[in-house]
Structures are given as C-alpha cells and as structure tokens.
Write a protein that holds these residues in place. Structure first.
Motif, PDB file in Angstrom:
ATOM      1  N   ASP A 101      -6.511  10.194  10.133  1.00  0.00           N
ATOM      2  CA  ASP A 101      -5.581  10.281   8.520  1.00  0.00           C
ATOM      3  C   ASP A 101      -5.276   9.074   7.910  1.00  0.00           C
ATOM      4  O   ASP A 101      -4.620   9.209   6.798  1.00  0.00           O
ATOM      5  CB  ASP A 101      -4.958  11.661   8.823  1.00  0.00           C
ATOM      6  CG  ASP A 101      -5.720  13.151   8.438  1.00  0.00           C
ATOM      7  OD1 ASP A 101      -6.437  12.761   8.744  1.00  0.00           O
ATOM      8  OD2 ASP A 101      -4.961  14.077   9.265  1.00  0.00           O
ATOM      9  N   LEU A 102      -4.883   8.444   8.248  1.00  0.00           N
ATOM     10  CA  LEU A 102      -3.954   7.112   8.315  1.00  0.00           C
ATOM     11  C   LEU A 102      -5.266   6.889   6.997  1.00  0.00           C
ATOM     12  O   LEU A 102      -6.352   6.170   7.577  1.00  0.00           O
ATOM     13  CB  LEU A 102      -3.845   6.103   9.193  1.00  0.00           C
ATOM     14  CG  LEU A 102      -2.769   6.336   9.786  1.00  0.00           C
ATOM     15  CD1 LEU A 102      -2.323   5.378  10.752  1.00  0.00           C
ATOM     16  CD2 LEU A 102      -1.423   7.063   9.020  1.00  0.00           C
ATOM     17  N   THR A 103      -4.560   5.923   5.565  1.00  0.00           N
ATOM     18  CA  THR A 103      -4.884   5.039   4.512  1.00  0.00           C
ATOM     19  C   THR A 103      -4.923   4.101   4.678  1.00  0.00           C
ATOM     20  O   THR A 103      -3.679   3.400   5.649  1.00  0.00           O
ATOM     21  CB  THR A 103      -4.506   5.399   3.326  1.00  0.00           C
ATOM     22  OG1 THR A 103      -3.533   5.352   2.994  1.00  0.00           O
ATOM     23  CG2 THR A 103      -5.191   7.408   3.546  1.00  0.00           C
ATOM     24  N   ALA A 104      -5.214   3.232   4.618  1.00  0.00           N
ATOM     25  CA  ALA A 104      -5.235   1.476   4.610  1.00  0.00           C
ATOM     26  C   ALA A 104      -3.475   1.341   3.703  1.00  0.00           C
ATOM     27  O   ALA A 104      -3.383   0.198   4.211  1.00  0.00           O
ATOM     28  CB  ALA A 104      -6.407   1.036   3.134  1.00  0.00           C
ATOM     29  N   ALA A 105      -3.243   2.557   2.218  1.00  0.00           N
ATOM     30  CA  ALA A 105      -2.740   1.933   1.614  1.00  0.00           C
ATOM     31  C   ALA A 105      -1.337   1.803   2.996  1.00  0.00           C
ATOM     32  O   ALA A 105      -0.300   1.595   2.700  1.00  0.00           O
ATOM     33  CB  ALA A 105      -2.653   2.368   0.863  1.00  0.00           C
ATOM     34  N   ASP A 106      -2.128   3.554   3.196  1.00  0.00           N
ATOM     35  CA  ASP A 106      -0.396   3.934   4.712  1.00  0.00           C
ATOM     36  C   ASP A 106       0.171   2.274   5.176  1.00  0.00           C
ATOM     37  O   ASP A 106       1.043   1.964   5.992  1.00  0.00           O
ATOM     38  CB  ASP A 106      -0.826   4.603   5.390  1.00  0.00           C
ATOM     39  CG  ASP A 106      -0.844   6.132   4.909  1.00  0.00           C
ATOM     40  OD1 ASP A 106      -0.376   6.316   3.196  1.00  0.00           O
ATOM     41  OD2 ASP A 106      -1.659   6.541   4.913  1.00  0.00           O
ATOM     42  N   TRP A 107      -1.152   2.202   6.482  1.00  0.00           N
ATOM     43  CA  TRP A 107      -0.379   1.035   7.553  1.00  0.00           C
ATOM     44  C   TRP A 107      -0.299  -0.530   6.757  1.00  0.00           C
ATOM     45  O   TRP A 107       0.553  -1.019   7.047  1.00  0.00           O
ATOM     46  CB  TRP A 107      -2.685   0.813   7.570  1.00  0.00           C
ATOM     47  CG  TRP A 107      -2.906  -0.884   8.877  1.00  0.00           C
ATOM     48  CD1 TRP A 107      -2.727  -2.358   8.403  1.00  0.00           C
ATOM     49  CD2 TRP A 107      -1.726  -1.029  10.056  1.00  0.00           C
ATOM     50  NE1 TRP A 107      -2.472  -2.709   9.754  1.00  0.00           N
ATOM     51  CE2 TRP A 107      -2.192  -2.105  10.332  1.00  0.00           C
ATOM     52  CE3 TRP A 107      -1.787   0.705  10.923  1.00  0.00           C
ATOM     53  CZ2 TRP A 107      -2.104  -2.304  11.725  1.00  0.00           C
ATOM     54  CZ3 TRP A 107      -1.863   0.005  12.543  1.00  0.00           C
ATOM     55  CH2 TRP A 107      -2.021  -1.070  12.546  1.00  0.00           C
ATOM     56  N   ASP A 108      -1.013  -1.034   5.594  1.00  0.00           N
ATOM     57  CA  ASP A 108      -0.503  -2.112   4.074  1.00  0.00           C
ATOM     58  C   ASP A 108       1.469  -1.939   4.892  1.00  0.00           C
ATOM     59  O   ASP A 108       2.105  -2.948   4.512  1.00  0.00           O
ATOM     60  CB  ASP A 108      -1.246  -2.056   3.433  1.00  0.00           C
ATOM     61  CG  ASP A 108      -2.320  -2.659   3.230  1.00  0.00           C
ATOM     62  OD1 ASP A 108      -2.698  -3.461   4.626  1.00  0.00           O
ATOM     63  OD2 ASP A 108      -3.221  -2.681   2.772  1.00  0.00           O
ATOM     64  N   ARG A 109       1.472  -0.551   4.172  1.00  0.00           N
ATOM     65  CA  ARG A 109       2.420  -0.021   3.488  1.00  0.00           C
ATOM     66  C   ARG A 109       4.141   0.034   4.354  1.00  0.00           C
ATOM     67  O   ARG A 109       4.906  -1.266   4.503  1.00  0.00           O
ATOM     68  CB  ARG A 109       3.444   1.184   2.489  1.00  0.00           C
ATOM     69  CG  ARG A 109       4.594   1.094   2.208  1.00  0.00           C
ATOM     70  CD  ARG A 109       5.024   0.591   1.271  1.00  0.00           C
ATOM     71  NE  ARG A 109       6.653   0.304   1.211  1.00  0.00           N
ATOM     72  CZ  ARG A 109       7.883  -0.552   0.609  1.00  0.00           C
ATOM     73  NH1 ARG A 109       7.431  -1.665   0.441  1.00  0.00           N
ATOM     74  NH2 ARG A 109       8.835  -0.074   0.113  1.00  0.00           N
ATOM     75  N   MET A 110       3.249   0.270   5.472  1.00  0.00           N
ATOM     76  CA  MET A 110       3.920   0.437   6.898  1.00  0.00           C
ATOM     77  C   MET A 110       3.875  -1.157   7.476  1.00  0.00           C
ATOM     78  O   MET A 110       5.660  -0.950   7.916  1.00  0.00           O
ATOM     79  CB  MET A 110       3.536   0.900   8.444  1.00  0.00           C
ATOM     80  CG  MET A 110       4.332   1.535   9.332  1.00  0.00           C
ATOM     81  SD  MET A 110       5.818   2.462   9.479  1.00  0.00           S
ATOM     82  CE  MET A 110       4.847   4.057   8.739  1.00  0.00           C
ATOM     83  N   LEU A 111       3.681  -2.033   7.876  1.00  0.00           N
ATOM     84  CA  LEU A 111       3.734  -3.318   8.007  1.00  0.00           C
ATOM     85  C   LEU A 111       4.595  -4.266   7.414  1.00  0.00           C
ATOM     86  O   LEU A 111       4.972  -5.055   7.865  1.00  0.00           O
ATOM     87  CB  LEU A 111       2.203  -3.898   8.733  1.00  0.00           C
ATOM     88  CG  LEU A 111       1.834  -3.689   9.414  1.00  0.00           C
ATOM     89  CD1 LEU A 111       2.551  -4.190  10.772  1.00  0.00           C
ATOM     90  CD2 LEU A 111       1.105  -2.166  10.353  1.00  0.00           C
TER      91      LEU A 111
END
Length: 244
Positions: free
Chosen positions: A97-107
């Motif tokens: 369910d992760l989006t690219a935006a989820d990943w980018d913001r977390m990192l």
C-alpha cells in the motif's frame, strides 16, 4: 557553557532530552516544526530551570530551513557543542500500500534530516576539534518491523550514516553515536492498542515499555565526558527487547 541543538524537541524523546541537558547545565537550542504550543511550553520549563534556551522552527527535510535554523542558533549561542538528531516521523502501512510519496517523505525526514543538520553543524565542530553528535534511530532499524518497511529502512540508514561519519570525523575529535530506542511511551506509539502494548511488554525482558527520560539519559551520557572514547556505536535502549 556548552550548547546542545536538539531537533524534534517539542515533545517525546526530544523534549526529555532538552530538559535533561538543561539540568546538566547546557544551553539549549530547541528545534520544532509543527506544535508551537508544545514548543512554548518547553521553553517555559527550560526557563524555570534557569536554562539559557531558544526556540527555532525548521522542517529538517528542507535544507534551506535547516541552514537558517543552524545559522541562527550558532549566532545566538556562539557555537554548538552537541547535536541531537531526534526529529522523525512514523507510519504503519502494508508495503503493497506504500506510495512513492510515503517512501520519499519518510526517508527525507528521518534520514535526510540527519544529513542536513549534520552538514550545517559539523563544520563548526571540525574547526574546534570538538563535538558530540547523537542520532536517534530505532530498534526497528536493526531488526526491521512488519508494516513499517519505509520506517525501518530510514532508521537503518541513520545507523549506517552514524557508523560511517564517526570514522570520517574521529580524527578531528568529534564523536558520532546512535541511540536505538525500543518501545517508548511517546505520542508516536499512542496509536498502538492496549493489546499490542501488552504483547510488546511481554516480549521485553524488563516487562514494560520505556520512558522518554530513559532514552534522554543515554543521549546525555554519550554527549558527556565519560563517553569521550565512544564513537560509531549503536546503543539500544529497549529493555532487552532485541537481546544481544
């Protein structure tokens, strides 16, 4: 007087660190991002302790914001002796369910924030041949956690960053260490159900969750004189959750 700069200082572990350093006689530059009321409350507590303190607003994921914050703090206090990279976010989500935006913001927050802040503060430490950096990771950065792949990855990145930077700046008299908290009583874990918390307590040899103050004690130790020969280390403050 020594000065500590703490990111994510308005609540939880960051707030506990700010108060612990104040009790040790440090001046405190407290960085916050969203909760102004909590930040003002912290400043009142620090002032009541007789601490020379100032608040700075910054989004650690934004390089320009961090540069402005660090420059203002160094101008106000003259120098930064210790840096505590505590600001972070968390999210529970299935990997599918992760989006690219989820990943980018977390990192960008959890790993990028450490990079941006160190990049701004480290030059002054190198010039003085003295400094302490403590980065806050997580036990999930060591073991990984289901439904927290991006969070675990970001916290693992903090550990790798810590170990590498410690080797690079050690010859200049700067130590870089990492604290990896276990399950701590903070707002970040407030969404966990009582059943989940009970299960986590049961998996912890000390049979309870930790407090922000217990993590702060470890951070203050790593910034003090008794830790002057400790660098590149990951100190788990987890009640024995991960064992050896």
């Amino acid at each position: 007087m020594k000065t500590v700069l703490i990111t994510g200082a308005s609540r939880g572990i960051g707030r506990a660190c700010a108060l612990a350093f104040a009790r040790e006689g440090y001046a405190v530059a407290a960085c916050w991002h969203k909760n102004e009321a909590a930040a003002r409350s912290l400043l009142d507590e620090l002032s009541a302790l007789g601490c020379d303190a100032e608040l700075y607003r910054a989004d650690v994921a934004d390089p320009a914001s961090v540069e402005a914050m660090a420059a203002a703090a160094e101008k106000r206090f003259g120098h930064i002796d210790a840096l505590v990279n505590n600001a972070g976010i968390a999210q529970q989500k299935l990997f599918t369910d992760l989006t690219a935006a989820d990943w980018d913001r977390m990192l960008s927050v959890n790993a990028g924030g450490v990079f941006h802040t160190c990049r701004c503060v480290l030059p002054g430490m190198l010039r003085r041949h003295s400094g302490r950096i403590v980065n806050i990771s997580s036990i999930w950065g060591i073991s990984g956690a289901s439904c927290e792949v991006h969070y675990s990855a970001s916290k693992a990145a903090v550990i790798g960053f810590t170990r590498a930077l410690a080797q690079e700046v050690g010859p200049s008299g700067v130590t870089v260490n990492c604290v990896a908290p276990g399950v701590i009583d903070t707002e970040m874990n407030a969404n966990l159900s009582p059943e989940t918390l009970a299960a986590l307590c049961g998996e912890t040899p000390l049979c309870r969750i930790g407090s922000p103050e217990e993590v702060a004690d470890a951070v203050v130790f790593l910034c003090g004189g008794k830790a002057r020969f400790i660098t590149g280390q990951v100190l788990k403050v987890d009640g024995g959750f991960l064992g050896g």
